[in-house]
Design a protein around this motif. Sequence first.
Motif, short mmCIF file in Angstrom:
data_model
loop_
_atom_site.label_atom_id
_atom_site.label_comp_id
_atom_site.label_asym_id
_atom_site.label_seq_id
_atom_site.Cartn_x
_atom_site.Cartn_y
_atom_site.Cartn_z
N LYS A 72 0.90 -1.38 0.00
CA LYS A 72 -0.11 -0.06 0.03
C LYS A 72 0.84 1.22 -0.15
CE LYS A 72 -3.99 -0.07 0.61
NZ LYS A 72 -5.27 0.11 -0.47
N GLY A 73 2.05 1.22 0.45
CA GLY A 73 2.86 2.41 0.39
C GLY A 73 2.91 3.25 1.63
N TYR A 74 2.10 2.52 2.60
CA TYR A 74 2.19 3.30 4.04
C TYR A 74 1.81 2.03 5.34
CZ TYR A 74 -2.87 2.96 3.67
OH TYR A 74 -4.30 2.66 3.32
N ALA A 75 2.15 2.43 6.31
CA ALA A 75 2.14 1.41 7.35
C ALA A 75 0.64 1.37 7.93
CB ALA A 75 2.80 1.64 8.68
N GLY A 76 -0.06 0.08 8.16
CA GLY A 76 -1.23 0.03 8.49
C GLY A 76 -1.47 -0.11 10.15
N LEU A 77 -0.36 -0.23 10.87
CA LEU A 77 -0.22 -0.45 12.34
C LEU A 77 0.97 0.44 12.68
CD1 LEU A 77 -0.83 -4.13 12.61
CD2 LEU A 77 -2.54 -2.44 13.40
N GLY A 78 0.70 0.96 14.06
CA GLY A 78 1.99 1.51 14.68
C GLY A 78 2.93 0.57 15.18
N GLY A 79 4.11 0.93 15.60
CA GLY A 79 4.89 0.17 16.53
C GLY A 79 4.30 -0.31 17.88
N GLY A 80 3.47 0.69 18.36
CA GLY A 80 2.96 0.15 19.78
C GLY A 80 2.03 -1.05 19.62
N ASP A 81 1.30 -1.21 18.71
CA ASP A 81 0.28 -2.33 18.50
C ASP A 81 1.28 -3.59 18.17
OD1 ASP A 81 -1.91 -0.89 18.32
OD2 ASP A 81 -1.60 -0.32 16.12
N ILE A 82 2.39 -3.55 17.74
CA ILE A 82 3.28 -4.93 17.57
C ILE A 82 3.60 -5.11 19.02
CG2 ILE A 82 5.47 -5.35 16.78
CD1 ILE A 82 4.72 -3.60 14.05
N LYS A 83 4.25 -4.00 19.69
CA LYS A 83 4.82 -4.53 20.95
C LYS A 83 3.50 -4.87 21.95
CE LYS A 83 8.13 -0.90 20.34
NZ LYS A 83 8.21 0.35 19.99
N LEU A 84 2.44 -4.30 21.90
CA LEU A 84 1.26 -4.65 22.69
C LEU A 84 1.07 -6.37 22.34
CD1 LEU A 84 -1.02 -4.23 24.69
CD2 LEU A 84 -2.37 -3.32 22.74
N LEU A 85 0.92 -6.59 21.02
CA LEU A 85 0.45 -8.01 20.72
C LEU A 85 1.50 -8.98 21.21
CD1 LEU A 85 -1.38 -9.91 19.55
CD2 LEU A 85 -0.34 -9.52 17.23
N GLY A 86 2.94 -8.42 21.22
CA GLY A 86 4.05 -9.21 21.86
C GLY A 86 3.95 -9.33 23.23
N GLY A 87 3.54 -8.35 24.06
CA GLY A 87 3.11 -8.39 25.47
C GLY A 87 1.85 -9.56 25.64
N LEU A 88 0.86 -9.34 24.79
CA LEU A 88 -0.25 -10.37 25.20
C LEU A 88 0.06 -11.80 24.79
CD1 LEU A 88 -3.09 -8.40 23.66
CD2 LEU A 88 -2.98 -9.17 25.89
N GLY A 89 1.15 -11.87 23.51
CA GLY A 89 1.62 -13.17 23.51
C GLY A 89 2.59 -13.60 24.62
N ALA A 90 3.20 -12.83 25.22
CA ALA A 90 4.24 -13.19 26.65
C ALA A 90 3.31 -13.38 27.79
CB ALA A 90 5.08 -12.04 26.90
N TRP A 91 2.02 -12.88 27.95
CA TRP A 91 1.10 -13.07 29.05
C TRP A 91 0.51 -14.46 28.73
CZ3 TRP A 91 0.33 -11.58 33.88
CH2 TRP A 91 0.76 -10.41 34.29
N LEU A 92 -0.03 -14.67 27.58
CA LEU A 92 -1.01 -15.45 27.39
C LEU A 92 -0.48 -16.86 26.80
CD1 LEU A 92 -3.93 -13.52 26.08
CD2 LEU A 92 -3.51 -14.19 28.45
N GLY A 93 0.68 -16.74 25.89
CA GLY A 93 1.48 -17.96 25.34
C GLY A 93 0.75 -17.88 23.76
N TRP A 94 1.95 -18.49 23.00
CA TRP A 94 1.74 -18.37 21.77
C TRP A 94 0.44 -19.29 20.99
CZ3 TRP A 94 1.54 -22.57 18.62
CH2 TRP A 94 2.38 -23.83 19.02
#
Length: 195
Positions: free
Chosen positions: A128-150
């Motif tokens: 698309k030529g532009y980012a659809g998500l911010g870096g914070g969303d990526i880190k938040l999902l990483g945190g949720l993965g850490a809390w809840l497991g893969w």
Amino acid sequence: MATGRARAPHVAPEALARLLWRHRYAIGCVALFLTLYTLLPPPRLVPGLVLSWFLLTLGLIDYHTLLLPDRLTLPFLLSGIGCAAAGGAVCPPFEVGYARVSLHDSLLGALYGAGGLWLLNGVFGWVKGYAGLGGGDIKLLGGLGAWLGWPVLPLLCAAAALTGLVWWLWRRRADNEVPFGPFLALAGWMIYIGP
């Protein structure tokens, strides 16, 4: 005449009232969580309060500002890994659905959550030529993965995306900027307190 003893700082009632008002949403979330504590076994209660505070705070910040600050997302991610690493010492291992969240699952959840969303965002940006998500969303999902497991990441992402889509269809925001953090936070919280 000075006695040499320092006086203890006095907390004014107005300052306390301002502090409580500033954190009213987080306090409300903790109160709601305490009313639902019977759904959780006692070992999951204290980590659940920590998780609830982070998710509510991050969700509200993202809703109002479209930003997820690193000073909250990174401690959230590290606390999930720390909780899994602590085992029975601080917060006993808990179960999400049928899978027990171990340190291995927590680390893979952080890696797959953040890495998968980062890769998806990169492909979207390339097309698309532009980012659809911010870096914070990526880190938040990483945190949720850490809390809840893969293993719960597909369910978490599907629930967050579906909830976000329903919200967008209902609101029909003119600017088309939809914060994804609140929906990730809500889906993660529901999975955590679920059976």
